[in-house]
Design a protein around this motif. Sequence first.
Motif, mmCIF file in Angstrom:
data_model
loop_
_atom_site.group_PDB
_atom_site.id
_atom_site.type_symbol
_atom_site.label_atom_id
_atom_site.label_comp_id
_atom_site.label_asym_id
_atom_site.label_seq_id
_atom_site.Cartn_x
_atom_site.Cartn_y
_atom_site.Cartn_z
ATOM 1 N N UNK B 86 68.393 96.605 114.077
ATOM 2 C CA UNK B 86 68.728 95.860 112.870
ATOM 3 C C UNK B 86 69.622 94.678 113.230
ATOM 4 N N UNK B 89 67.507 92.042 114.774
ATOM 5 C CA UNK B 89 66.750 91.306 113.752
ATOM 6 C C UNK B 89 67.644 90.230 113.145
ATOM 7 N N UNK B 90 68.877 90.592 112.919
ATOM 8 C CA UNK B 90 69.813 89.635 112.332
ATOM 9 C C UNK B 90 70.011 88.442 113.268
ATOM 10 N N UNK B 92 68.016 87.353 115.586
ATOM 11 C CA UNK B 92 66.787 86.542 115.620
ATOM 12 C C UNK B 92 66.692 85.654 114.393
ATOM 13 N N UNK B 93 67.113 86.210 113.274
ATOM 14 C CA UNK B 93 67.025 85.435 112.037
ATOM 15 C C UNK B 93 67.901 84.189 112.125
ATOM 16 N N UNK B 94 69.026 84.339 112.809
ATOM 17 C CA UNK B 94 69.905 83.181 112.956
ATOM 18 C C UNK B 94 69.409 82.223 114.032
ATOM 19 N N UNK B 95 68.329 82.598 114.680
ATOM 20 C CA UNK B 95 67.725 81.677 115.631
ATOM 21 C C UNK B 95 68.120 81.914 117.079
ATOM 22 N N UNK B 96 68.585 83.100 117.387
ATOM 23 C CA UNK B 96 68.933 83.383 118.780
ATOM 24 C C UNK B 96 67.902 84.313 119.371
ATOM 25 N N UNK B 97 67.430 83.948 120.512
ATOM 26 C CA UNK B 97 66.362 84.758 121.081
ATOM 27 C C UNK B 97 66.906 86.067 121.642
ATOM 28 N N UNK B 125 57.035 93.840 114.076
ATOM 29 C CA UNK B 125 56.308 92.855 113.271
ATOM 30 C C UNK B 125 57.106 91.571 113.119
ATOM 31 N N UNK B 126 58.418 91.666 113.232
ATOM 32 C CA UNK B 126 59.213 90.441 113.111
ATOM 33 C C UNK B 126 59.331 89.696 114.437
#
Lengths: 223, 1114
Positions: B86, B89-90, B92-97, B125-126
């Motif tokens: 989780x 996922x957070x 990644x959402x902020x744009x960090x690989x 899936x994300x």
Amino acid sequence: MINAILVFNNHGKPRLVRFYQHLAEEVQQQIIRETFHLVLKRDDHICNFLECGSLFGGSDYKLIYRHYATLYFVFCVDSSESELGILDLIQGVFICFVATLQVLERGEEVFPYSSRMMFSQVFVETLDKCFENVCELDLIFHMDKVHHILQEVVIGGMVLETNMNEIVAQVEAQSKLEKAEGGLSAAPSRAVSAVKNINLPEIPRNINIGDINIKVPNLSQFM
Amino acid sequence: MSDVVERTLSVLPGLLGQHDPGTGPGGAGGPGRVSATSRLGSLIRSITALTSKHEEEKLIQQELTSLKTTVSAPTTTLRLMKECMVRLIYCEMLGYESSFGYIHAIKLAQQGNLLEKRVGYLAVSLFLHENHELLLLLVNTVVKDLQSTNLVEVCMALTIVSQIFPREMIPAVLPLIEDKLQHSKEIIRRKAVQALYKFYLIAPNQVQHIHDKFRKALCDRDAGVMAASLHIYLQMIKENPSGYKDLTGSFVTILKQVVGGKLPIDFNYHSVPAPWLQIQLLRILGLLGKDDPRTSELMYDVLDESLRRAEINHNITYAILFECVQTIYTINPKSELLEKAAKCIGKFVLSPKINLKYLGLKALTYVIQQDPNLALQHQMTIIECLDHPDPIIKRETLELLYRITNGQNVIVIVQKMLDYLKESKEEYAIINLVGKIAELAEKYAPDNEWFIQTMNAVFSVGGDVVHPDIPNNFLRLLAEGFDDGKEDVQLQMYAVQSYLALLEEEDALYPQKFLQVMSWVLGEYSSLVTDVDPEVILTKLHSLLKKTFVTSETKVWIMAAVTKIASRTSCSKTVDKLIQEFSNSLDTCMRQYAFELKHLCEDKALMKTLLPFDASCGDMVVDASLSFLDGFVAEGLGRGAAPYKPHHQRQEEKLSQEKALNFEPYGLSFVSSVSSSGVTGRQSPTGLSFGSDTSGNSAETGHKETNTLKLEGVRKLWGKEGYLPKKENKVGKENEPQTLSCGTLLAGQVGESPALQSDQVASLSEEDKEKQQLASTLFIGLGSNAGVSLMGKVDTTIQKFKRKSKINETQSSEEVSDFQISAASDFGPLLDTAPINVEDCEGNTHTRLRKSSLCSSDIVEENLAFETPQSLKKSGLDERLSDSRLSQSSLFADSNMEIFQPSPSARCEGASKTPLVPSLPEELEDLTHSEVLELCQSDALALHLCKILESPTYQFPVIEAQCVEHCQKCVWMDKICTQGILSASVHYQSELETRLQFSITLSLLDFIRPMEMTTEDFGKLWLSLSNDVKQNIKLSSSQDSLSAAMNTLQQKLKLHIVDTIGNEGILACRLLPSVPCLLHCRTHSGMLALWFRSPCAALPDGLLYQCQKVMEES
């Protein structure tokens, strides 16, 4: 087709991001930024549709957005989607989110609202207010659950289950399962019933109305 | 159910046993608060507290490092892993690989309990995309979960499959998912349908065989499953509407039931029954009923019902109404419904709600071409919207105005657009609008001056973001001109003068593209203006060259202009100065140009022949096959040089060399055979040539050349239809009585409505008057046909008159009908890998139209003379390929297809009721051909189609047939698909301008021809081909022997049987023009193993599908 669902706050901080086409990480961030700037420029009294130009490569894409409390819900769609349909879908998704978060945060056992009430305009306005209290951060605290709800509504960019009642019912069942897993003196029987509920979404279709303390005036007045 | 419960119970102790220390019961706010105190919670809180992006980056990097160690530690429990996911996922959402976590997400999905699995699947899936290599690792988990008895697991597996799944692994799960279609739980059935929809999207040919199962899903007793299947149908119908006409009745029934409230109450949304389902169904109906009166007939009732039911005043009912209106205007029109729909549009347009107004404008834009009167009804609203504060509304209004532009209102509308442009800053809007202005200006320009000035505005406002086509088209227009040479010169002179005036201003900054256009025009046409000294122009260009804002690309344009001007002047100081200046420039390109100029200046005679005046649109013959090098190649080969091999062949050989043991003797002999036909190898892209190709080579090249030439000729017509009216307008002046009368007539009609309104409202403010004035200028020319007009007959009278006067004037009298063919772009590409070859078509599409016979044209003369005093002298066909459109969608090129097209003059004969029966021209009679089918018919014209399956080898003489026009089109398939639709329309003009639309369905088989070859050739070719596809299919009892199966393939698919050895057989065919496909088949125990090879990746797949189909049928 829906290309992306973006939720960010008034400062452009992403709160929920889901892309339905593969794009590089930088492109995604770029899209979020540009979308935010496009949406921010518009005040609340002009239309909720916006052409987003070549943001996604093609020329046919549109942004359809709604602004709730501190959050912008933006759906990027191509020309094959119905604008008004999506606009209402955003509302539906929003309601599902808020309802879920309330269940999760307050630990309410049964949904306190009837299904028909849930989707009335009045209710949304009420929710809009509650949402400020619920706090937008809850959306990320429960990121996985929120994503799961979204998965029930939109899959691979297609609007799927628009029977929102069913979705909310599933969420409820799932939160029960979670509680059971939390193990706080959870009797196995409860867990079983929770699992059952998950499997049988048709059972709780008409949710117990419970105690309603919001007055619902005639719908037509509010349109 | 009980087994599920039991199984789940057995999992439960595990579930209950795990307690995460981090999320202990310490949270004060009940179980929900747990997350807020968790690690994710603290991470989020600390990030929100930060103020700068830089700090955030640092914090996230720290977090990622700690996560990395946690997830890779062997002691990490699955529960903790879930927590980590989780957080990932957070991040990644902020744009960090966070690619290090991908594999762990897959592991979590594989190993976790229900909740952990769910998070694992979500993370997958994300994080991953369709072509990610790690995704293959998930397949096994999915297969396992699909077989699970726990419904939740099955649900999760189906969900992940419908989101993301590797294309090549579909066969592994397909049978499992097919089984799920019969599951007793509707949620499972629904998700299975969703998964199949996904498969259909990514690999349509893999689910071809389960189309009947989709039908079952459509009839499912649960509305949710049915709704899911509609997605598939919408997609399939979009690709091939004619294939599903039989389902129209079912869709209508479903919609009737939904509208009638037969669904369970919880499908209601704001007391509207299943609105999204309704929208979906209306769309499907629209697609099915398009251009099909019989199918449309079936849906009138239900559409009427939908319109009637959608009365509640809520957003979602408007969504349905909008869809309804769109469908009504898409299908074959019915006047009653159109009236109702028009009223609905009124509701939208007049609504105070801005969203509805926007959609109202959108609807108006959609229907305006069919019913211009609607625009007149709402003209005042439209005028208001033009000044709306919301730019989106404004833009939509301009889009609407763009659709109703004609010769009379073009000036006002273009002015409005330019006004908007000046305010707008969005690049996208500018590009879009600039294109539209340029198009309108080309189409409807009332005079030269306005045209040039508008284009100047376009270039200066549009800047460098304008689409490159705009300057190109503009220049071509200037260069090619139109029929009247005098006009051309005037236009060119005006352009030169206006640019000189613009360059007069010293400090003006012009966009690069504009400068390029200017310099080109000055270079080409400045000599037309006699009163300006070329020296002055040269000085101006010279000073431009020195400006810093001019890019090097533009400098090259300017340099070219200077060169051109220099060729027409005897000697010039400026040129000398310029040569000196740039001969030692640091820019090599400029230096080269300067030197070239210098050398040319020394040899004026050469310069004159090299740069002739106004030859920019002369045809240049390009020998694309480089046949002039044949001698050189032959010489090279004679001296023992290695023959040219195409890329893929070289690779193939390299690969075969790399094999440890190469027992195949073919490799060597193949090389030698290539050298024997070395010259042809270069011509066919596959590197293969057969039979007498070598000798036919030069002939073919010549053939191609003529085609190119022909196309050039067509292009000269200047594809944009619109340019004609511009001229016509001017012609109209000569034809005063006629045009005038029509003009006044129109003015009278248009004038009426504002006049009426002003009567009603006695005291109008100034502002309102202004608006009305604007309205009358904007909507002029729209009110010519009163009442509801039906589709396709709305061309205004102005246009008609103009056309006639044009024919009259140009004296060419050839312009009677335009045959416009455009391959529709709605092909269902069956295979994703199909090559998109856009440019190919120009060389390959060749079109022959034969002039109608003389005897028929005599009759035409008489008849038409009777109707219009300015009679048409001859009837002929003017064929116009709209090449831009064609080139975009040139999926077909060259299968010999014959379209019979009786000349429009058949209408004259129609009076005597002698229907013409089409027959094939004699020379085609003997060839294999399909039946002659009627495509469509109007009172004047009937179109027939016949496919010729053999390519004749000789040229066709012109045939005198009674009033029958043959049109022969060659069509090739460029992008492989099972079925394609060729849509085209015929425009012709006898009394009214009429448009006939028709479409032809072509299947892959139409393009397949047997390929004769020897077993030896087959062996060589087999080795050289790289794309192969293998598949086993069951043989039915009737054709269990190999020979029976092969005969079926020969007859049904036109494959050539090369050889049969024991239980193996080889067949060959080619896709027109010359893409080979080889098939090797073998029978064993009731199965037929097919093995295809071809240089084209998509062809084997397509053929395999056809094979399966014919084998099933037989």
